[in-house]
Write a protein that holds these residues in place. Structure first.
Motif, PDB file in Angstrom:
ATOM      1  N   ASN A 264       0.881  -1.161   0.000  1.00 46.65           N
ATOM      2  CA  ASN A 264       0.000   0.000   0.000  1.00 46.65           C
ATOM      3  C   ASN A 264       0.922   1.215   0.000  1.00 46.65           C
TER       4      ASN A 264
ATOM      5  N   THR B 135       0.183   4.362  -0.336  1.00 47.91           N
ATOM      6  CA  THR B 135      -0.381   5.492   0.412  1.00 47.91           C
ATOM      7  C   THR B 135      -0.019   5.407   1.891  1.00 47.91           C
ATOM      8  N   ARG B 136      -0.100   4.221   2.465  1.00 49.43           N
ATOM      9  CA  ARG B 136       0.133   4.023   3.907  1.00 49.43           C
ATOM     10  C   ARG B 136       1.546   3.546   4.221  1.00 49.43           C
TER      11      ARG B 136
ATOM     12  N   LEU C 112      -5.779   1.854  -7.645  1.00 49.09           N
ATOM     13  CA  LEU C 112      -6.462   2.588  -6.575  1.00 49.09           C
ATOM     14  C   LEU C 112      -7.639   1.762  -6.071  1.00 49.09           C
TER      15      LEU C 112
ATOM     16  N   ASP D  57      -6.662   4.470  -1.477  1.00 42.35           N
ATOM     17  CA  ASP D  57      -5.237   4.145  -1.373  1.00 42.35           C
ATOM     18  C   ASP D  57      -4.749   3.502  -2.665  1.00 42.35           C
ATOM     19  N   LYS D  58      -3.464   3.690  -2.964  1.00 40.95           N
ATOM     20  CA  LYS D  58      -2.857   3.113  -4.163  1.00 40.95           C
ATOM     21  C   LYS D  58      -2.007   1.907  -3.780  1.00 40.95           C
TER      22      LYS D  58
END
Length: 127
Positions: free
Chosen positions: A7, A9-10, A70, A110-111
């Motif tokens: 992930n 994004t995170r 995404l 999130d990507k």
């Protein structure tokens, strides 16, 4: 071939031993019949915009992904014997052990990044 799923994004690892199901039969079978799914394992189904958990024995976390990776919809701990809606924006689905999405704080939007893992070296292979 196995896949590592991050992930972006995170900054969290979601799987390091995910399988990819791209043939009709692999997509149809998915995780049916498995007695367990260990953390780090998963199934990436391509193409796919709807799933079922018929004949499954375990709940799974489900992330529906657009072509860019995404997350357009997620279903935490989807129980056996269920059918998801059709998500027209989804191009693929990532199935993970129940609790993975919450544990990694993964959210819609999130990507995710998929990287092939070289089974001989046990490391990420160059694409």
């Amino acid at each position: 071939m196995r896949w590592k799923v991050n992930n972006l994004t995170r900054g969290k690892l979601l799987a390091d031993r995910a399988e990819r199901a791209s043939s009709f039969m692999d997509r149809f079978m998915g995780l049916m019949g498995r007695r367990s799914l260990a953390f780090g394992e998963g199934m990436h189904i391509v193409p796919c915009n709807s799933i079922h958990t018929f004949f499954m024995r375990i709940p799974i976390d489900v992330a529906f992904l657009d072509p860019d990776g995404l997350i357009v919809k997620q279903i935490p701990a989807m129980p056996p014997w269920r059918l998801s809606s059709v998500y027209f924006k989804a191009h693929s689905v990532l199935e993970l052990p129940a609790g993975t999405l919450a544990g990694s704080q993964t959210q819609e939007g999130d990507k995710l990044l998929f990287e092939p893992v070289d089974p001989a070296a046990g490391q990420t292979a160059p694409e």
